[in-house]
Design an enzyme around this catalytic site. Structure first.
Site, PDB file in Angstrom:
ATOM      1  N   LYS A 180       0.869   8.244   2.862  1.00  0.00           N
ATOM      2  CA  LYS A 180       1.102   8.066   1.430  1.00  0.00           C
ATOM      3  C   LYS A 180       0.633   6.687   0.999  1.00  0.00           C
ATOM      4  CE  LYS A 180       4.074   6.298  -1.182  1.00  0.00           C
ATOM      5  NZ  LYS A 180       3.222   5.813  -2.289  1.00  0.00           N
ATOM      6  N   PRO A 181      -0.579   6.598   0.426  1.00  0.00           N
ATOM      7  CA  PRO A 181      -1.033   5.296  -0.080  1.00  0.00           C
ATOM      8  C   PRO A 181      -0.259   4.923  -1.342  1.00  0.00           C
ATOM      9  CG  PRO A 181      -2.668   7.015  -0.544  1.00  0.00           C
ATOM     10  CD  PRO A 181      -1.552   7.676   0.217  1.00  0.00           C
ATOM     11  N   ALA A 182      -0.326   3.658  -1.726  1.00  0.00           N
ATOM     12  CA  ALA A 182       0.392   3.183  -2.915  1.00  0.00           C
ATOM     13  C   ALA A 182      -0.164   3.844  -4.178  1.00  0.00           C
ATOM     14  CB  ALA A 182       0.270   1.668  -3.020  1.00  0.00           C
ATOM     15  N   GLY A 233       4.805  -2.895   3.665  1.00  0.00           N
ATOM     16  CA  GLY A 233       5.247  -3.110   2.286  1.00  0.00           C
ATOM     17  C   GLY A 233       6.356  -4.139   2.258  1.00  0.00           C
ATOM     18  N   GLU A 255       5.762  -3.353   8.906  1.00  0.00           N
ATOM     19  CA  GLU A 255       5.081  -4.612   8.580  1.00  0.00           C
ATOM     20  C   GLU A 255       5.609  -5.012   7.219  1.00  0.00           C
ATOM     21  OE1 GLU A 255       3.297  -6.307  10.458  1.00  0.00           O
ATOM     22  OE2 GLU A 255       2.682  -4.891  12.016  1.00  0.00           O
ATOM     23  N   LEU A 256       6.537  -5.963   7.179  1.00  0.00           N
ATOM     24  CA  LEU A 256       7.251  -6.246   5.926  1.00  0.00           C
ATOM     25  C   LEU A 256       6.822  -7.579   5.320  1.00  0.00           C
ATOM     26  CD1 LEU A 256      10.675  -4.830   7.160  1.00  0.00           C
ATOM     27  CD2 LEU A 256       8.797  -3.640   6.020  1.00  0.00           C
ATOM     28  N   CYS A 289       0.683 -10.477   2.469  1.00  0.00           N
ATOM     29  CA  CYS A 289       1.963 -10.832   3.087  1.00  0.00           C
ATOM     30  C   CYS A 289       1.816 -12.027   4.023  1.00  0.00           C
ATOM     31  CB  CYS A 289       2.557  -9.640   3.810  1.00  0.00           C
ATOM     32  SG  CYS A 289       1.376  -8.849   4.876  1.00  0.00           S
ATOM     33  N   GLU A 386       9.142 -14.306  -1.609  1.00  0.00           N
ATOM     34  CA  GLU A 386       7.687 -14.180  -1.548  1.00  0.00           C
ATOM     35  C   GLU A 386       7.117 -14.187  -2.971  1.00  0.00           C
ATOM     36  OE1 GLU A 386       6.672 -10.491   0.423  1.00  0.00           O
ATOM     37  OE2 GLU A 386       4.874 -11.379   1.278  1.00  0.00           O
TER      38      GLU A 386
HETATM   39  P1  ADP Z   1       4.805  -3.837  -2.894  1.00  0.00           P
HETATM   40  O1  ADP Z   1       5.816  -4.809  -3.407  1.00  0.00           O
HETATM   41  O2  ADP Z   1       3.713  -4.402  -2.082  1.00  0.00           O
HETATM   42  O3  ADP Z   1       4.355  -2.822  -3.925  1.00  0.00           O
HETATM   43  P2  ADP Z   1       6.525  -1.803  -1.875  1.00  0.00           P
HETATM   44  O4  ADP Z   1       7.367  -1.921  -0.662  1.00  0.00           O
HETATM   45  O5  ADP Z   1       7.190  -1.678  -3.199  1.00  0.00           O
HETATM   46  O6  ADP Z   1       5.571  -3.051  -1.787  1.00  0.00           O
HETATM   47  O7  ADP Z   1       5.513  -0.588  -1.726  1.00  0.00           O
HETATM   48  C1  ADP Z   1       4.822  -0.312  -0.553  1.00  0.00           C
HETATM   49  C2  ADP Z   1       4.708   1.186  -0.422  1.00  0.00           C
HETATM   50  O8  ADP Z   1       6.001   1.759  -0.339  1.00  0.00           O
HETATM   51  C3  ADP Z   1       4.012   1.876  -1.589  1.00  0.00           C
HETATM   52  O9  ADP Z   1       3.236   2.944  -1.082  1.00  0.00           O
HETATM   53  C4  ADP Z   1       5.183   2.381  -2.398  1.00  0.00           C
HETATM   54  O10 ADP Z   1       4.826   3.473  -3.218  1.00  0.00           O
HETATM   55  C5  ADP Z   1       6.142   2.797  -1.302  1.00  0.00           C
HETATM   56  N1  ADP Z   1       7.540   2.900  -1.680  1.00  0.00           N
HETATM   57  C6  ADP Z   1       8.210   2.209  -2.635  1.00  0.00           C
HETATM   58  N2  ADP Z   1       9.488   2.616  -2.697  1.00  0.00           N
HETATM   59  C7  ADP Z   1       9.664   3.582  -1.753  1.00  0.00           C
HETATM   60  C8  ADP Z   1      10.764   4.401  -1.299  1.00  0.00           C
HETATM   61  N3  ADP Z   1      11.982   4.301  -1.832  1.00  0.00           N
HETATM   62  N4  ADP Z   1      10.529   5.279  -0.302  1.00  0.00           N
HETATM   63  C9  ADP Z   1       9.315   5.379   0.247  1.00  0.00           C
HETATM   64  N5  ADP Z   1       8.264   4.658  -0.121  1.00  0.00           N
HETATM   65  C10 ADP Z   1       8.413   3.761  -1.100  1.00  0.00           C
END
Ligand code: ADP
Length: 483
Positions: A180-182, A233, A255-256, A289, A386
């Site tokens: 699942k890409p963003a 993420g 990878e946080l 990050c 961050e």
């Molecule tokens: P960023 O701040 O870099 O956008 P996120 O952690 O919000 O980082 O998002 C990284 C990925 O996680 C994206 O693909 C986003 O759609 C997904 N994501 C965000 N919220 C959720 C969730 N509750 N469950 C699963 N995936 C999520």
């Protein structure tokens, strides 16, 4: 394949080797962050489509796991070549949806090809062990096996290479994957479906979904057929996924976030330190990050460093990633602009002094000036959080011990950097820093051959390098008796 980037812009999801819309028919708009204009749409998939993708991946796993390492390596090598051959349209697609300069996009796409090639090579080196037996009539053997179906969730800042680090080891070891890409940058993710199919990976081995993050993430983390979750993420979302994955005890790689310190000692090569600070802070407009989040400069060199840093930041060319020579593209969206602005306001209200930038750029899209703030102090928000934007806070320190303590005073532990010409200090400081990645006199250190990952709340596991396969493998001990 065509050389036009539009060729890679698929407005469908990829399940079991087939391109299709979401069951609901609903679509989500995708924007060009340099103009704010809609550039296309992707399906809004949810739990049902995710379940279909997991089931396809589980079916595909039964045959794919039995392929030889040589067969998998051959397909991965073909995939790497396809990425290289289509570098230009893939880079253009990336710049269009993400905003980074074409130079950076070309670099990212080339990096994706390198990761895939690296894992093609590593596929054939998944060795096991034989163990000296404590029993005269038994033999002990250890083998490594693919974990199974992998669920991968990736962010918008590196929409191509973050998937390369997950698709590469998954396919190398014999796993199948649901990605699942963003939502902000889905097209570079969906392009992996086209590329993997062209490279010969069978239907169901790679599936790509766009849509509701919580619904897709919820299904991936709870479905019993998913063996492993790999996520890149924020720490905030990582915690949610870890908790959800606990119910079915999935393997996890995370990878946080980071809060990278950048230390400059009095004995540093100042010009090299300034160049490193610019590269590590302003790459991808500060949206990585591993970007420097806190710059600590020793008192004796502080003023000279700040002066040079401000001049270098002012000299960065800002504009659409498609313009020649641009070094600073837009931020990803309006929320990012507000976020960066709030860090600057907070710092100024607590005594921070802006010496460069400090404002949104008045033009279409989401641009923020490369910014340098001095008099930074530990009560300012960016000391803990961050920034994820082009703001460089500069703190002053006196001693090595103080610098180490300040650098380690965070819940994060991904990347850190420091500059010194003293060899003893180089060893001392790198041994004291509680970080997974340490750059000594270098501001950009990522490569596919070295492990990427964090200490503390920056994550679990490592990506890239020979260690990058570990999280995709189960260890099996076989005891053969009656010899
Ligand atoms: P960023 O701040 O870099 O956008 P996120 O952690 O919000 O980082 O998002 C990284 C990925 O996680 C994206 O693909 C986003 O759609 C997904 N994501 C965000 N919220 C959720 C969730 N509750 N469950 C699963 N995936 C999520």
């Amino acid at each position: 394949m065509s050389t036009s980037w539009a060729q890679f812009k698929r407005e469908e999801i990829f399940i079991d080797g087939t391109w299709r819309k979401a069951d609901s028919g609903r679509m989500i708009d995708v924007f060009d962050p340099a103009s704010g204009e809609v550039i296309g749409q992707v399906p809004e998939a949810g739990a049902d489509e995710t379940r279909a993708a997991i089931e396809a991946a589980a079916r595909a796993f039964e045959t794919y796991r039995k392929t030889t390492a040589e067969e998998r390596a051959a397909m991965l090598r073909k995939l790497a070549s396809l990425i290289e051959d289509n570098k230009e349209p893939l880079a253009q697609l990336l710049t269009k949806e993400q905003g980074k300069s074409l130079t950076e996009s070309r670099g990212e796409v080339a990096m994706s090809a390198k990761y895939i090639l690296w894992f093609a090579e590593e596929a054939r080196r998944v060795y096991g062990d034989t163990i000296p037996s404590p029993w005269a009539d038994r033999r002990l053997m250890v083998t490594k096996e693919a974990v199974g179906v992998v669920g991968a969730i990736t962010p918008w800042n590196f929409p191509s290479s973050m998937l390369a680090r997950k698709i590469g080891p998954a396919l190398a070891t014999g796993c199948t994957i649901v990605c699942k890409p963003a939502t902000q940058t889905p097209f570079s993710g969906l392009a992996w479906g086209l590329l993997c199919a062209e490279a010969g990976f069978p239907a169901g081995t790679v599936n790509i979904l766009t849509g509701s993050a919580s619904k897709i993430g919820g299904e991936l983390t709870s479905h019993p057929d998913v063996a492993k979750i790999t996520f890149t993420g924020s720490t905030e979302v990582g915690r949610i996924l870890l908790a959800q994955a606990a119910t079915t005890v999935k393997k996890v790689s995370m990878e946080l976030g980071g809060n990278a310190p950048f230390l400059v000692f009095d004995d540093a090569d100042i010009d090299r330190a300034v160049a490193g600070a610019i590269a590590s802070k302003f790459r991808n407009s500060g949206q990585t990050c591993v970007c420097s989040n806190r710059i600590y400069v020793q008192a004796g060199i502080h003023d000279a460093f700040v002066e040079k840093l401000a001049i270098a930041a002012a000299g960065l060319k800002l504009g659409s990633g498609f313009e020649d020579g641009v070094e600073q593209g837009p931020l990803i969206d309006e929320k990012a602009i507000e976020g960066v602005g709030s860090f600057v306001e907070d710092a100024v209200s607590k005594g921070g002094k802006i010496v460069q930038g400090g404002k949104r750029v008045q033009r279409d899209g989401f641009f923020y000036e490369p910014t340098v703030i001095v008099n930074a102090s530990s009560d300012m928000r960016f000391a803990r959080e961050e920034i994820f934007g082009p703001v460089a806070p500069v703190f002053r320190f006196e001693t090595e011990e103080e610098a180490i303590a300040l650098a380690n005073d965070t819940e994060y532990g991904l990347a850190c950097y420091f500059y010194t010409r003293d060899l003893g200090r180089a060893f001392r400081v790198s041994e004291e820093l509680r970080y997974g990645i340490v750059g000594v006199n270098e501001g950009v250190v990522t490569t596919e051959v070295a492990p990427f990952g964090g200490f503390k709340q920056s994550g679990v596991g490592r990506e890239g390098s020979k260690y990058g396969l570990d999280d995709y493998l189960e260890t099996k001990y076989v005891c053969i008796g009656g010899i």
